[in-house]
Write a protein that holds these residues in place. Structure first.
Motif, PDB file in Angstrom:
ATOM      1  N   ASP A 160     -16.697   5.569  -2.428  1.00 19.61           N
ATOM      2  CA  ASP A 160     -16.185   5.483  -1.055  1.00 19.61           C
ATOM      3  C   ASP A 160     -17.140   4.578  -0.272  1.00 19.61           C
ATOM      4  O   ASP A 160     -18.004   5.033   0.469  1.00 19.61           O
ATOM      5  CB  ASP A 160     -16.121   6.900  -0.456  1.00 19.61           C
ATOM      6  CG  ASP A 160     -15.574   6.907   0.957  1.00 19.61           C
ATOM      7  OD1 ASP A 160     -15.100   5.850   1.428  1.00 19.61           O
ATOM      8  OD2 ASP A 160     -15.636   7.982   1.593  1.00 19.61           O
ATOM      9  N   ASN A 162     -17.036   2.575   2.317  1.00 21.20           N
ATOM     10  CA  ASN A 162     -17.181   2.622   3.782  1.00 21.20           C
ATOM     11  C   ASN A 162     -17.400   4.047   4.295  1.00 21.20           C
ATOM     12  O   ASN A 162     -17.417   4.284   5.496  1.00 21.20           O
ATOM     13  CB  ASN A 162     -15.971   1.966   4.469  1.00 21.20           C
ATOM     14  CG  ASN A 162     -14.674   2.716   4.161  1.00 21.20           C
ATOM     15  OD1 ASN A 162     -14.667   3.689   3.392  1.00 21.20           O
ATOM     16  ND2 ASN A 162     -13.588   2.274   4.764  1.00 21.20           N
ATOM     17  N   ASP A 164     -15.624   6.666   4.659  1.00 27.34           N
ATOM     18  CA  ASP A 164     -14.687   7.223   5.649  1.00 27.34           C
ATOM     19  C   ASP A 164     -13.985   8.471   5.106  1.00 27.34           C
ATOM     20  O   ASP A 164     -13.019   8.962   5.689  1.00 27.34           O
ATOM     21  CB  ASP A 164     -13.648   6.167   6.090  1.00 27.34           C
ATOM     22  CG  ASP A 164     -12.699   5.781   4.954  1.00 27.34           C
ATOM     23  OD1 ASP A 164     -12.993   6.130   3.778  1.00 27.34           O
ATOM     24  OD2 ASP A 164     -11.677   5.134   5.226  1.00 27.34           O
ATOM     25  N   LYS A 166     -12.130   8.674   2.573  1.00 26.81           N
ATOM     26  CA  LYS A 166     -10.879   8.362   1.870  1.00 26.81           C
ATOM     27  C   LYS A 166     -11.159   7.253   0.850  1.00 26.81           C
ATOM     28  O   LYS A 166     -12.059   6.443   1.043  1.00 26.81           O
ATOM     29  CB  LYS A 166      -9.829   7.810   2.851  1.00 26.81           C
ATOM     30  CG  LYS A 166      -9.455   8.748   3.959  1.00 26.81           C
ATOM     31  CD  LYS A 166      -8.460   8.031   4.854  1.00 26.81           C
ATOM     32  CE  LYS A 166      -8.323   8.746   6.189  1.00 26.81           C
ATOM     33  NZ  LYS A 166      -7.769   7.880   7.214  1.00 26.81           N
ATOM     34  N   ILE A 167     -10.320   7.244  -0.179  1.00 27.67           N
ATOM     35  CA  ILE A 167     -10.475   6.180  -1.188  1.00 27.67           C
ATOM     36  C   ILE A 167      -9.349   5.168  -0.992  1.00 27.67           C
ATOM     37  O   ILE A 167      -8.180   5.458  -1.238  1.00 27.67           O
ATOM     38  CB  ILE A 167     -10.460   6.769  -2.622  1.00 27.67           C
ATOM     39  CG1 ILE A 167     -11.600   7.776  -2.823  1.00 27.67           C
ATOM     40  CG2 ILE A 167     -10.528   5.654  -3.674  1.00 27.67           C
ATOM     41  CD1 ILE A 167     -13.017   7.217  -2.678  1.00 27.67           C
ATOM     42  N   GLN A 168      -9.735   3.965  -0.530  1.00 30.15           N
ATOM     43  CA  GLN A 168      -8.749   2.899  -0.340  1.00 30.15           C
ATOM     44  C   GLN A 168      -8.412   2.315  -1.716  1.00 30.15           C
ATOM     45  O   GLN A 168      -9.312   1.914  -2.458  1.00 30.15           O
ATOM     46  CB  GLN A 168      -9.330   1.790   0.559  1.00 30.15           C
ATOM     47  CG  GLN A 168      -9.271   2.061   2.048  1.00 30.15           C
ATOM     48  CD  GLN A 168     -10.191   3.188   2.518  1.00 30.15           C
ATOM     49  OE1 GLN A 168     -11.291   3.353   1.998  1.00 30.15           O
ATOM     50  NE2 GLN A 168      -9.748   3.966   3.493  1.00 30.15           N
ATOM     51  N   GLU A 230     -11.430   0.137  -2.910  1.00 31.50           N
ATOM     52  CA  GLU A 230     -12.430   0.981  -3.590  1.00 31.50           C
ATOM     53  C   GLU A 230     -11.980   1.422  -4.985  1.00 31.50           C
ATOM     54  O   GLU A 230     -12.805   1.834  -5.805  1.00 31.50           O
ATOM     55  CB  GLU A 230     -12.719   2.212  -2.717  1.00 31.50           C
ATOM     56  CG  GLU A 230     -13.360   1.805  -1.394  1.00 31.50           C
ATOM     57  CD  GLU A 230     -13.459   2.924  -0.365  1.00 31.50           C
ATOM     58  OE1 GLU A 230     -14.275   2.782   0.558  1.00 31.50           O
ATOM     59  OE2 GLU A 230     -12.717   3.936  -0.464  1.00 31.50           O
TER      60      GLU A 230
HETATM   61 CA    CA Z   1     -13.232   4.649   1.823  1.00 28.49          CA
END
Ligand code: CA
Ligand code: GAL
Length: 337
Positions: A160, A162, A164, A166-168, A230
């Protein structure tokens, strides 16, 4: 006179020899293989193994042909094999929704067909008694892919990038309408979410199982999302390798790479796992599938009992998938030697 007699005798011996040869050839078992596309590495590994196994059997003639992604070409190839008295035909359908022509021709000639890898719907497979299917359970591969990804992310929170929470991700999908593309996509994503990981889908691309299409499409997505991606989920190894090629050619620093995962465990896929470019793959057991196809063909041609095959619903053989990561990749690389 003697010359004439000798000549006659030679001709007679020659003709008898020819006749014996023809009878011998006729007694041989003929097995035909038709696959959808010779540019598909997984299918070529599978088909060469079927041929190798059959060529090791005595009195077997094997012929394999490439349908070049055309269902009408494949129908013609099967029709020719039936006219040439083939005993069993193994078909890797071009269009898994269009097997009816092949089924009706085979039924008319009373020749069994083993479909493999591109799964027809059960109504079609059950439309005549001498039809079989060899493949694997697509849902299982999606589940295993999802598990490798979620285990990895839990152990490596730095995925992860950034932070945040969440996994982009992006997903590279196989052919539209192919059972493996549809089911792998759904089940893999579901499994990761079920493991408590929050996913954020940036985009998807259909790359038809193909490395260069995947490379081009990943480059397009990289130009849009750059280092924000990611995770790259790919429905097969070839597309995962295309994504790795795109990451390399775009010149993104390795520390900024998303994690990448495929399915199949082809030779090239396993090497990418070994090199650390892919976090894993799911082994699609082409060896087991090919051996089952070869053994079943022989049993059908010889009209032997099929009891030992433990056919599910009297028609299906499915090989189990297996998870491959850096921990066990060497065991799979050894299988290829
Ligand atoms: Ca992320
Ligand atoms: C899948 C395999 C893909 C591709 C496809 C062709 O099972 O994972 O790589 O070969 O079959 O039908």
């Amino acid at each position: 006179m003697r010359k004439v007699l000798c000549g006659l005798l030679t001709v007679m011996l020659f003709l008898t020899g020819c006749k014996e040869k023809i009878i011998e050839e006729k007694q041989k078992i003929r097995i035909g293989i038709s696959y959808y596309d010779s540019y598909d590495p997984f299918i070529m590994e599978l088909s060469s193994r079927i041929e190798k196994q059959l060529n090791e059997c005595e009195n077997v003639i094997v012929k394999s042909v490439d349908s070049e992604k055309s269902q009408s070409t494949q129908n013609r190839q099967v029709s020719d094999m039936l006219s040439d008295s083939y005993d069993v035909i193994c078909v890797n359908l071009v269009d898994r929704t269009a097997p009816k022509k092949i089924i009706s021709m085979a039924e008319d000639s009373n020749v069994p067909v083993i479909f493999f890898n591109r799964e027809l719907v059960s109504q079609d497979l059950e439309s005549w008694t001498r039809l079989y299917y060899v493949g694997a359970d697509a849902g299982e591969s999606g589940k295993m892919q999802g598990e490798i990804v979620s285990d990895y992310i839990k152990e490596h929170p730095e995925v992860d990038k950034n932070q945040d929470g969440k996994i982009q991700y992006i997903i590279l999908e196989g052919e539209t309408g192919h059972q493996d593309a549809i089911v792998r996509t759904d089940v893999s994503i579901q499994t990761i979410s079920d493991a408590g990981i929050v996913l954020d889908k940036l985009s998807f691309a259909i790359a038809n199982w193909n490395r260069s299409q995947a490379c081009t499409k990943t480059k397009q997505l990289l130009s849009k999302f750059n280092t924000n991606i990611e995770l790259i989920l790919a429905n097969n190894d070839e597309m995962a390798i295309g994504a790795i090629q795109a990451l390399t050619e775009t010149g993104i620093a390795k520390e900024q790479w998303p994690i990448v995962i495929g399915i199949d465990g082809t030779e090239d896929g396993l090497e990418q796992v070994k090199e650390g470019n892919m976090i894993g793959t799911v082994y699609n057991d082409g060896i087991k599938q090919a051996d089952a196809i070869a053994d079943l063909s022989i049993a059908l041609a010889k009209n032997e009992s099929l009891d030992s095959f433990n056919l599910k619903n009297g028609r299906y053989i499915r090989s189990p998938y297996q998870k491959v990561t850096i921990e066990n990749v060497d065991d799979y690389l050894k299988l290829l030697q």
